[in-house]
Structures are given as C-alpha cells and as structure tokens.
Design a protein around this motif. Structure first.
Motif, PDB file in Angstrom:
ATOM      1  N   GLY A 132     150.020  29.227  54.651  1.00 43.92           N
ATOM      2  CA  GLY A 132     150.638  28.013  55.154  1.00 43.92           C
ATOM      3  C   GLY A 132     149.767  26.790  54.954  1.00 43.92           C
ATOM      4  O   GLY A 132     148.698  26.845  54.330  1.00 43.92           O
ATOM      5  N   ASP A 133     150.229  25.677  55.530  1.00 41.40           N
ATOM      6  CA  ASP A 133     149.536  24.405  55.333  1.00 41.40           C
ATOM      7  C   ASP A 133     148.661  24.013  56.522  1.00 41.40           C
ATOM      8  O   ASP A 133     148.211  22.873  56.613  1.00 41.40           O
ATOM      9  N   ASP A 134     148.423  24.967  57.439  1.00 37.68           N
ATOM     10  CA  ASP A 134     147.631  24.649  58.628  1.00 37.68           C
ATOM     11  C   ASP A 134     146.640  25.777  58.898  1.00 37.68           C
ATOM     12  O   ASP A 134     146.721  26.460  59.924  1.00 37.68           O
ATOM     13  N   PRO A 135     145.678  25.989  58.004  1.00 41.64           N
ATOM     14  CA  PRO A 135     144.768  27.135  58.166  1.00 41.64           C
ATOM     15  C   PRO A 135     143.947  27.078  59.441  1.00 41.64           C
ATOM     16  O   PRO A 135     143.532  28.134  59.949  1.00 41.64           O
ATOM     17  N   HIS A 136     143.694  25.889  59.969  1.00 43.36           N
ATOM     18  CA  HIS A 136     142.890  25.782  61.186  1.00 43.36           C
ATOM     19  C   HIS A 136     143.754  25.598  62.430  1.00 43.36           C
ATOM     20  O   HIS A 136     143.236  25.314  63.509  1.00 43.36           O
ATOM     21  N   GLY A 137     145.054  25.785  62.279  1.00 42.88           N
ATOM     22  CA  GLY A 137     145.959  25.764  63.418  1.00 42.88           C
ATOM     23  C   GLY A 137     146.148  27.153  63.989  1.00 42.88           C
ATOM     24  O   GLY A 137     145.449  28.111  63.615  1.00 42.88           O
ATOM     25  N   PHE A 138     147.122  27.279  64.882  1.00 46.09           N
ATOM     26  CA  PHE A 138     147.345  28.538  65.601  1.00 46.09           C
ATOM     27  C   PHE A 138     148.844  28.824  65.615  1.00 46.09           C
ATOM     28  O   PHE A 138     149.603  28.135  66.294  1.00 46.09           O
ATOM     29  N   MET A 139     149.249  29.814  64.848  1.00 49.63           N
ATOM     30  CA  MET A 139     150.672  30.114  64.731  1.00 49.63           C
ATOM     31  C   MET A 139     151.275  30.475  66.090  1.00 49.63           C
ATOM     32  O   MET A 139     150.670  31.187  66.889  1.00 49.63           O
ATOM     33  N   LYS A 140     152.496  29.982  66.307  1.00 45.56           N
ATOM     34  CA  LYS A 140     153.253  30.333  67.504  1.00 45.56           C
ATOM     35  C   LYS A 140     154.013  31.636  67.255  1.00 45.56           C
ATOM     36  O   LYS A 140     154.048  32.156  66.134  1.00 45.56           O
ATOM     37  N   LYS A 141     154.641  32.116  68.310  1.00 43.71           N
ATOM     38  CA  LYS A 141     155.265  33.435  68.269  1.00 43.71           C
ATOM     39  C   LYS A 141     156.234  33.588  67.099  1.00 43.71           C
ATOM     40  O   LYS A 141     156.164  34.568  66.342  1.00 43.71           O
ATOM     41  N   ASP A 142     157.139  32.641  66.902  1.00 40.78           N
ATOM     42  CA  ASP A 142     158.117  32.756  65.820  1.00 40.78           C
ATOM     43  C   ASP A 142     157.435  32.715  64.454  1.00 40.78           C
ATOM     44  O   ASP A 142     157.843  33.424  63.524  1.00 40.78           O
ATOM     45  N   GLN A 143     156.406  31.891  64.326  1.00 44.09           N
ATOM     46  CA  GLN A 143     155.682  31.807  63.056  1.00 44.09           C
ATOM     47  C   GLN A 143     154.933  33.099  62.769  1.00 44.09           C
ATOM     48  O   GLN A 143     154.864  33.538  61.617  1.00 44.09           O
ATOM     49  N   ILE A 144     154.361  33.695  63.812  1.00 41.86           N
ATOM     50  CA  ILE A 144     153.678  34.985  63.646  1.00 41.86           C
ATOM     51  C   ILE A 144     154.654  36.033  63.139  1.00 41.86           C
ATOM     52  O   ILE A 144     154.361  36.792  62.209  1.00 41.86           O
ATOM     53  N   ASN A 145     155.838  36.071  63.734  1.00 46.49           N
ATOM     54  CA  ASN A 145     156.822  37.070  63.329  1.00 46.49           C
ATOM     55  C   ASN A 145     157.338  36.818  61.916  1.00 46.49           C
ATOM     56  O   ASN A 145     157.638  37.769  61.183  1.00 46.49           O
ATOM     57  N   ASP A 146     157.427  35.555  61.516  1.00 46.41           N
ATOM     58  CA  ASP A 146     157.789  35.262  60.124  1.00 46.41           C
ATOM     59  C   ASP A 146     156.705  35.762  59.169  1.00 46.41           C
ATOM     60  O   ASP A 146     156.995  36.330  58.110  1.00 46.41           O
ATOM     61  N   TYR A 147     155.449  35.526  59.546  1.00 45.12           N
ATOM     62  CA  TYR A 147     154.324  35.994  58.729  1.00 45.12           C
ATOM     63  C   TYR A 147     154.363  37.511  58.591  1.00 45.12           C
ATOM     64  O   TYR A 147     154.199  38.063  57.491  1.00 45.12           O
ATOM     65  N   LEU A 148     154.617  38.201  59.711  1.00 43.74           N
ATOM     66  CA  LEU A 148     154.638  39.658  59.688  1.00 43.74           C
ATOM     67  C   LEU A 148     155.850  40.195  58.929  1.00 43.74           C
ATOM     68  O   LEU A 148     155.759  41.230  58.262  1.00 43.74           O
ATOM     69  N   ALA A 149     156.979  39.495  59.011  1.00 45.31           N
ATOM     70  CA  ALA A 149     158.162  39.921  58.254  1.00 45.31           C
ATOM     71  C   ALA A 149     157.875  39.859  56.752  1.00 45.31           C
ATOM     72  O   ALA A 149     158.289  40.741  55.987  1.00 45.31           O
ATOM     73  N   GLY A 150     157.140  38.820  56.330  1.00 43.81           N
ATOM     74  CA  GLY A 150     156.748  38.739  54.934  1.00 43.81           C
ATOM     75  C   GLY A 150     155.824  39.870  54.536  1.00 43.81           C
ATOM     76  O   GLY A 150     155.921  40.417  53.429  1.00 43.81           O
ATOM     77  N   PHE A 151     154.925  40.249  55.443  1.00 48.78           N
ATOM     78  CA  PHE A 151     154.019  41.363  55.179  1.00 48.78           C
ATOM     79  C   PHE A 151     154.799  42.662  55.036  1.00 48.78           C
ATOM     80  O   PHE A 151     154.556  43.452  54.105  1.00 48.78           O
TER      81      PHE A 151
END
Length: 430
Positions: A76-95
């Motif tokens: 993503g475009d925010d490497p020093h940010g902190f993903m929220k719950k929905d963003q985490i689940n999107d990341y994991l769905a891609g994995f």
C-alpha cells in the motif's frame, strides 16, 4: 475380493497442516514450492479470527511495513501507518488468493495419533461426518490462543451484568448503558478501555503487569528504531529471558488515529478509574490487590528503558535525531480503591481481557510440558515429523505475527523436505 468387502484405505498426505490462519497458509506456500502433497484443515473459515474476533476500531499496533507474509508483502501507500480491521482483512484475502492452498474449511481435527509404523493418523469431523486420513508429517499451525480465559468468579456476578470476553467485544454501543469494568491491561484490555473511554463511557480498569512502550521517540516510530537495532531478528535463545519471554505480556501501545502512546495515567486524569489486579468477588463487591502504583511504575520503567536503549543506539551510530526525553508520570494514585461495589458504581458490563489458554488435548503425542505448552526448538519437536508454527516467540519476536511467520515456515519446509528425502512417503499397505 469385491469392492463391497475391500478394506478401507484412508486418504494419505505427505503433510497435514492443522489451522488455516496466516501460519497455516504460510506453511502451504512453502510446501507448494518443494512439491509436497498436503492439505490444510481449518475448523472454521480460513483467517476467520481476523474477521470475527476483533473489535470494530481494531487496528495494527505495528506499522504496515512489517506485514510481510510469504510472497505477499504490504504494497500500500502508507507503510508507516496502521491498517484498520477492514484493511487487514483485505490484505489477508489477497494473501489467501495468492497462496491458493489445498484448503478444507469447516473440518475440525479431533485427534492426531502417531502410527506404530511411522507417520500419523488424523481424525477429523465435518459436521456429523467423521473421517480419518494419514500423513507422513504434521504441522500444527493453530497458534496458542484457543480457549478464552474467564475466571470462575464470573459465575457469581450479579444477575443483569453483561459479560463478554475481549474476542466478543465489538464497540461501546454493543454494551448496555452504564459503567464498564475492563479486567486486564494488556494490548486488548488497554485498547478496549480506551475505546470505551473515548466514547464517553465511565470505565473501571483492573490493571495487570503488562509493560508499555512509546509509539514515537526521537522522531521515529519505536518499531523502526528497534528494527534497526536488530531486535526483531534476535532468536529466542539469545534473549535475556530465553524461553521465558514466551510468557511475557505484550507491551501496550496503539496504532489508532495514526498511532500514539497509551498512557493509563492520562486516562485516570480524565476520569477513568484504575484498580489493581482482580482478587475476588464477595456479594457483588469486587476486590482488588494492592499494588496499582507499583504496576504503573513498572510499566513506565519498561517504557523509559526501551527509549534509553534507543538513546544508546543513536549515540553509538552517530545518528542525528531530536533530543532524548524521559517520561514523567502525569498522575499518581491517591491511595488505592481495593473494593468496587458493582451495583453502587453503576457497572452494567464486564469485559474480560485476560487472554487465552492453549488447548492441544486432541494431539496425542508426548511433546508438552507440565503447563500443556509445546516443547520444541524453532517449531521442531522431538517426535519425528511433528512441528508447530505460529507460536509466540517460536523463534523470534515476529514468529506469531505477519512479520516473522514466513521465516519460520520456510525453516520448517526445509526440515520437512529433508525428512521426505530420508524417509519416502509411507506405503499405505504397511
């Protein structure tokens, strides 16, 4: 012999992976690379805990750049940010899509038994249907957090008080109006207490022995400093506490709203009521141990100690950075409130945030210590072909996290492959 009288031959796999979370899918990624025939059993849905066991405002407490699952780093475009719950689940769905594991969801492993001739029997259940397969090797990737811990005194709470474990908490609106008692001040407890506090709820927090750390120090995220200092690459056998570090409570800090410290003293200034460790319950009155001041002091000592280690690193490397600082308490307890009349305090809900205990009763192998925890070296047990993956501090700080589970899975894949070469797949006629 006709088909109706043929002996039953169970399915056989080179490797069975138990658990379809990030650990199990990471293991599948590497087993596919070495061509090992395997299956992943998951009793719920893959990666379900990230969808079902996190509250609505949940976010990562480590920066996004540490999300480095195998073949699927954070992009993503925010490497020093902190993903929220929905963003985490999107990341994991891609994995999950990237791994494309041979996954069987809704299949619970009921028993794993070593076979006399080598390998393992794996007994499973899918609804009412029970079955058995065999495997040359087994990887237990179900983590170490299985059974929510709720003390027996919870049975004696006054009728009408709603009780939830941290895995069930969703948001302040999900609890009845009134004051809330949060028991436990680790990562979940402190963040849930903050969530309720920011929503304007009266919060009573039973403080435990959890340490804390700064979010930012001397111009950078503390995680960035510690990464430069190679803390996250330190193997468990080099840690000052050795395997004892596995029992440590995680430091409390938050990534909420871009990241910040969690300062329980500040919350107390704003009206949160802090208590010591929960000690008992008598006729609707909670009892707490003395020691709140000492617990807060210890947490601050860890906070300042981590920052002091960063100071030494900066000095040794000659790094230009903002000046150092030392945290000074903004609040001190004026005595301690050792009892809490729940009815008089208007307590309508209790949130239990005192963790989970492991449950490996289904694994019939002599690989546990007296507390029911796996005995292993970097996930490898003394029982040939039996491994664990995704445990806290299995090898490094990141072993049970997105940052380090890939390294552990790659290591186990090498061991699994080596054993395949020494011991070819067992013949099912044996």
């Amino acid at each position: 012999m006709n088909a109706s009288t043929s002996p039953f031959v169970p399915d056989h796999h080179e490797v069975v992976i138990i658990g379809g979370g990030q650990a199990g899918l990471s293991m599948s990624h590497y087993l596919q690379k070495i061509g090992a025939r395997h299956v992943v059993f998951e009793k719920h849905a893959a990666l379900h805990s990230w969808r079902t066991q996190r509250w609505d405002s949940f976010c990562l407490v480590t920066p996004n750049w540490q999300c480095n699952l195998p073949g699927h780093p954070y992009a993503g475009d925010d490497p020093h940010g902190f993903m929220k719950k929905d963003q985490i689940n999107d990341y994991l769905a891609g994995f999950r899509r990237q791994v494309n594991a041979p996954l069987r969801e809704g299949v619970a492993v009921r028993r794993v038994v070593p076979r006399p001739q080598g390998g393992y029997e794996v007994h499973t259940a899918q609804g009412e249907q029970v079955s058995m397969c065999t495997a040359d090797q087994v990887v237990v990737a179900s983590g170490g957090y299985h059974v929510p811990i709720i003390p027996r005194l919870a049975e004696r709470l006054p009728a009408g008080i709603v009780q939830v474990h941290s895995e069930q908490y969703r948001n302040p609106q999900s609890l009845p109006d009134g004051a809330v008692l949060v028991v436990g001040s680790g990562q979940s407890g402190s963040q849930i207490a903050e969530d309720l506090h920011l929503a304007g709820r009266q919060v009573h927090l039973a403080v435990g022995d959890a340490p804390r750390c700064a979010r930012f120090y001397r111009g950078r995220d503390v995680v960035d400093w510690l990464a430069d200092m190679n803390y996250y690459d330190m193997p468990v056998h080099q840690h000052p506490l050795r395997e004892g570090v596995r029992d440590n409570t995680n430091h409390y800090v938050t990534g909420r709203d871009g990241g910040r410290d969690i300062d329980l003293r500040k919350f107390a200034l704003e009206g949160m009521q802090l208590h010591g460790l929960l000690a008992g319950l008598d006729d609707g009155v909670m009892q707490f141990e003395p020691g709140l001041s000492a617990a807060l002091d210890r947490a601050d000592q860890v906070y300042n100690g981590i920052n002091a280690s960063i100071d030494k690193h900066i000095a040794a490397q000659g790094i230009e950075a903002p000046p150092p600082s030392v945290y000074e308490p903004v609040w001190q307890p004026d005595g301690e409130q050792l009892t809490l009349d729940l009815r008089a305090a208007g307590i309508t809900a209790v949130v239990w945030c005192i963790g989970f205990r492991p449950d490996f009763e289904w694994l019939d192998a002599p690989v546990f210590n007296g507390r029911g925890q796996p005995v292993h070296t970097r996930g490898v047990t003394q029982h040939k072909g039996l491994y664990f993956l995704g445990l806290p501090w299995q090898y490094t700080w990141g072993s049970g996290r997105f940052s380090g589970v890939s390294r552990d899975a790659a290591f186990l894949a090498e061991r699994i492959d080596a054993l395949r070469e020494l011991c070819p797949p067992l013949s099912m006629a044996a």
